[in-house]
Design a protein around this motif. Structure first.
Motif, PDB file in Angstrom:
ATOM      1  N   ASP A 153      50.207  53.206  39.550  1.00 29.97           N
ATOM      2  CA  ASP A 153      50.133  53.345  40.943  1.00 29.97           C
ATOM      3  C   ASP A 153      48.611  53.826  41.355  1.00 29.97           C
ATOM      4  N   GLU A 154      48.104  53.148  42.208  1.00 33.96           N
ATOM      5  CA  GLU A 154      46.592  53.297  42.619  1.00 33.96           C
ATOM      6  C   GLU A 154      45.662  52.848  41.333  1.00 33.96           C
ATOM      7  N   ALA A 155      46.041  51.632  40.955  1.00 29.76           N
ATOM      8  CA  ALA A 155      45.704  50.935  39.771  1.00 29.76           C
ATOM      9  C   ALA A 155      43.933  51.003  39.768  1.00 29.76           C
ATOM     10  N   GLN A 156      43.381  50.888  40.816  1.00 30.71           N
ATOM     11  CA  GLN A 156      42.274  50.769  40.906  1.00 30.71           C
ATOM     12  C   GLN A 156      41.301  51.979  40.243  1.00 30.71           C
ATOM     13  N   TYR A 157      41.780  52.933  39.840  1.00 27.52           N
ATOM     14  CA  TYR A 157      41.304  54.235  39.415  1.00 27.52           C
ATOM     15  C   TYR A 157      41.115  53.885  37.968  1.00 27.52           C
ATOM     16  N   LEU A 158      42.017  52.810  37.323  1.00 32.33           N
ATOM     17  CA  LEU A 158      41.803  52.596  36.033  1.00 32.33           C
ATOM     18  C   LEU A 158      40.347  52.203  35.428  1.00 32.33           C
ATOM     19  N   ARG A 159      39.622  51.712  36.367  1.00 32.20           N
ATOM     20  CA  ARG A 159      37.863  51.380  36.355  1.00 32.20           C
ATOM     21  C   ARG A 159      37.653  52.695  35.715  1.00 32.20           C
ATOM     22  N   PHE A 160      37.919  53.900  35.903  1.00 31.46           N
ATOM     23  CA  PHE A 160      37.045  55.053  35.244  1.00 31.46           C
ATOM     24  C   PHE A 160      37.999  55.170  34.025  1.00 31.46           C
ATOM     25  N   SER A 161      37.773  54.425  33.080  1.00 27.24           N
ATOM     26  CA  SER A 161      38.705  54.372  31.633  1.00 27.24           C
ATOM     27  C   SER A 161      38.344  55.104  30.737  1.00 27.24           C
ATOM     28  N   GLY A 162      37.286  55.892  30.706  1.00 23.55           N
ATOM     29  CA  GLY A 162      36.975  56.744  29.541  1.00 23.55           C
ATOM     30  C   GLY A 162      36.652  55.797  28.238  1.00 23.55           C
ATOM     31  N   VAL A 191      38.664  47.473  46.379  1.00 24.28           N
ATOM     32  CA  VAL A 191      38.161  47.908  44.810  1.00 24.28           C
ATOM     33  C   VAL A 191      39.123  47.463  44.025  1.00 24.28           C
ATOM     34  N   LEU A 192      40.311  47.588  44.134  1.00 18.58           N
ATOM     35  CA  LEU A 192      41.325  47.038  43.189  1.00 18.58           C
ATOM     36  C   LEU A 192      41.153  45.559  42.773  1.00 18.58           C
ATOM     37  N   LYS A 193      40.835  44.702  43.939  1.00 16.15           N
ATOM     38  CA  LYS A 193      40.547  43.239  43.677  1.00 16.15           C
ATOM     39  C   LYS A 193      39.161  43.144  42.540  1.00 16.15           C
ATOM     40  N   ASP A 194      38.409  43.985  42.694  1.00 14.08           N
ATOM     41  CA  ASP A 194      36.900  44.069  42.123  1.00 14.08           C
ATOM     42  C   ASP A 194      37.138  44.381  40.639  1.00 14.08           C
ATOM     43  N   PHE A 195      38.328  45.563  40.435  1.00 13.16           N
ATOM     44  CA  PHE A 195      38.732  45.734  39.123  1.00 13.16           C
ATOM     45  C   PHE A 195      39.554  44.929  38.523  1.00 13.16           C
ATOM     46  N   LEU A 196      40.298  44.000  38.985  1.00 14.45           N
ATOM     47  CA  LEU A 196      40.949  43.216  38.208  1.00 14.45           C
ATOM     48  C   LEU A 196      40.260  41.617  38.143  1.00 14.45           C
ATOM     49  N   LYS A 197      39.355  41.405  39.236  1.00 14.92           N
ATOM     50  CA  LYS A 197      38.621  40.154  39.146  1.00 14.92           C
ATOM     51  C   LYS A 197      39.471  38.911  38.769  1.00 14.92           C
ATOM     52  N   GLU A 199      39.655  36.243  40.103  1.00 19.65           N
ATOM     53  CA  GLU A 199      39.089  34.918  40.561  1.00 19.65           C
ATOM     54  C   GLU A 199      37.767  34.627  39.842  1.00 19.65           C
ATOM     55  N   ASN A 200      37.470  35.723  38.935  1.00 13.11           N
ATOM     56  CA  ASN A 200      36.244  35.503  38.329  1.00 13.11           C
ATOM     57  C   ASN A 200      36.350  35.027  37.037  1.00 13.11           C
ATOM     58  N   PRO A 201      36.092  33.746  36.540  1.00 10.48           N
ATOM     59  CA  PRO A 201      36.019  33.020  35.305  1.00 10.48           C
ATOM     60  C   PRO A 201      35.551  34.068  34.054  1.00 10.48           C
ATOM     61  N   GLU A 202      34.975  35.037  34.342  1.00 11.23           N
ATOM     62  CA  GLU A 202      34.772  35.728  33.287  1.00 11.23           C
ATOM     63  C   GLU A 202      35.521  37.010  32.907  1.00 11.23           C
ATOM     64  N   SER A 203      36.454  37.144  33.871  1.00 11.56           N
ATOM     65  CA  SER A 203      37.577  38.255  33.946  1.00 11.56           C
ATOM     66  C   SER A 203      38.395  37.896  32.762  1.00 11.56           C
ATOM     67  N   PRO A 204      38.862  38.956  32.143  1.00 11.14           N
ATOM     68  CA  PRO A 204      40.230  38.649  31.181  1.00 11.14           C
ATOM     69  C   PRO A 204      41.296  38.343  31.784  1.00 11.14           C
ATOM     70  N   LEU A 205      41.436  38.462  33.171  1.00 10.73           N
ATOM     71  CA  LEU A 205      42.534  38.186  33.757  1.00 10.73           C
ATOM     72  C   LEU A 205      42.613  36.877  34.755  1.00 10.73           C
ATOM     73  N   TYR A 206      41.626  36.314  34.490  1.00  6.82           N
ATOM     74  CA  TYR A 206      41.214  35.077  35.075  1.00  6.82           C
ATOM     75  C   TYR A 206      42.261  34.117  34.889  1.00  6.82           C
ATOM     76  N   GLY A 207      42.910  33.281  35.932  1.00  6.49           N
ATOM     77  CA  GLY A 207      43.887  32.273  35.343  1.00  6.49           C
ATOM     78  C   GLY A 207      45.260  32.862  35.129  1.00  6.49           C
ATOM     79  N   ARG A 208      45.467  34.118  35.023  1.00  5.14           N
ATOM     80  CA  ARG A 208      46.764  34.629  34.637  1.00  5.14           C
ATOM     81  C   ARG A 208      47.812  34.707  35.886  1.00  5.14           C
ATOM     82  N   TYR A 209      48.878  34.149  35.791  1.00 10.24           N
ATOM     83  CA  TYR A 209      50.000  34.235  36.854  1.00 10.24           C
ATOM     84  C   TYR A 209      50.076  35.693  37.438  1.00 10.24           C
TER      85      TYR A 209
END
Length: 370
Positions: A153-162, A191-197, A199-209
């Protein structure tokens, strides 16, 4: 009770989300591995997730990532595991026992200890990686013939990942774990979209359904129906004109409609007292969060919010006001600041015009107390 201001956990207390619940359940039954639930603040995402997961009959964990960040300052492995232990403790106290999958998980992972009716993280120099926990949950789920739901919940805070790359972990889970569905929610949608990226080809999540569910504000008619039904539950007659005034002022945001209903129907304040309480107490609820968001350039962010609150709608109108208020600023810097407010969900952009997303925030800006 519809007017309970706390997060809901039963379908009968969750109003107007039948279509979205059906969509969520279908996604689970199709064994889809990533579900994204988004919407503005106080739209009811936490309530929606709680109801959806409690109805799913699958074992689940809900991790409040914003709370972890607020307590620990980052979402490290230790803070994440501590939150998992806290959730398991609450489940054990609620049902007096843990389900077999959680018992198997605790035995397998060996970083939690059960002490009476509490579960704690065992102090250790080296905690296992998050992927190890997920692998164990996947194996336990397979052995118990079920699916496991892990909700952030409120996953955009995962970007503060330690130091933990949660985007890579989510991508790894999607690729490798057949029995786990990850659910992420976020009110700071940009911010959540920026974290998940995604649509970014360099993102680990790019192309995942992924399956995306957007919770919208109530329409005017739905807002009136919600208030009427809530007051009917409390056997309280309220004038239609008063309900219409509330709907006009709070713009279909379920959290503020609920708060008005609570003050009016449960606390039995008058109409004007309840409305005043919604805006005054609501301002207190959001002030700290907004202050944190605008802290890096407080004067200019405030200038932009003031401009919009006072009627400026276009990029040019807002910039002219800001320059009058704070001095010269380049187009690029101004655009960056305005875009940031949109990403954090404080401002919405529609057809190249801007407005403050939340009427309570607009009230707070106009009050000069921000």
């Amino acid at each position: 009770m519809l007017f309970d201001p706390n997060p809901k956990s039963k379908r009968e207390d969750l109003f107007g989300r039948e279509k979205e619940l059906e969509e969520f359940n279908k996604s689970l039954h199709l064994n889809e591995r990533l579900i994204i639930v988004s919407g503005p603040r106080r739209i009811g995402k936490t309530s929606f997730i709680r109801v959806a997961l409690s109805e799913s009959k699958y074992p689940y964990l809900i991790i409040d990532v914003r709370e972890i960040h607020g307590v620990y300052g980052s979402v490290s492995k230790y803070s994440l595991y501590s939150k998992i232990a806290e959730f398991l403790t609450s489940q054990m106290r609620l049902s007096k026992k843990l389900s077999s999958i959680f018992l198997d998980f605790i035995k397998r992972i060996k970083i939690f200890k059960v002490s009476g009716i509490s579960i704690e993280v065992i102090p250790t120099k080296r905690l296992p990686d998050v992927t190890v926990l997920l692998r164990s949950l996947d194996e336990c789920s397979a052995e118990n013939g079920t699916r496991f739901i892990l909700a952030f919940d409120e996953a955009q805070y995962l970007r503060f990942s330690g130091g933990v790359r949660y985007d890579e972990i989510i991508a790894w889970s999607i690729d490798n774990l057949e029995n786990i569905t990850i659910v992420v929610t976020g009110s700071e949608v940009g911010v959540l979209k920026d974290f998940l990226k995604l649509e970014n080809p360099e993102s680990p999540l790019y192309g995942r359904y992924r399956h995306e569910i957007v919770l919208e504000r109530y329409t005017r008619d739905k807002s009136l129906e919600f208030l009427e039904k809530g007051f009917s539950e409390l056997s309280l007659q309220v004038q239609r004109s008063e309900l219409e005034e509330v709907v006009n002022l709070v713009d279909g945001i379920p959290g503020w409609l609920t708060l008005y209903g609570y003050y009016r129907g449960v606390r039995r304040l008058s109409h004007s007292e309840a409305l005043t309480a919604v805006f005054s107490e609501g301002s207190k609820l959001i002030k700290d969060e907004v202050t944190r968001i605008i802290a890096s350039s407080r004067g200019r962010y405030l200038g932009i919010l003031e401009a919009i609150a006072r009627g400026a709608r276009t990029w040019k109108q807002i910039k002219v006001y800001l320059m009058y208020r704070t001095g010269p600023i380049t187009d690029a810097r101004f655009t960056e600041l305005l875009t940031t407010l949109v990403k954090y969900g404080l401002v919405v952009k529609t057809n190249n015009e801007y407005k403050i997303a939340d009427p309570v925030l607009e009230y707070l800006v106009n009050s000069g107390d921000l």
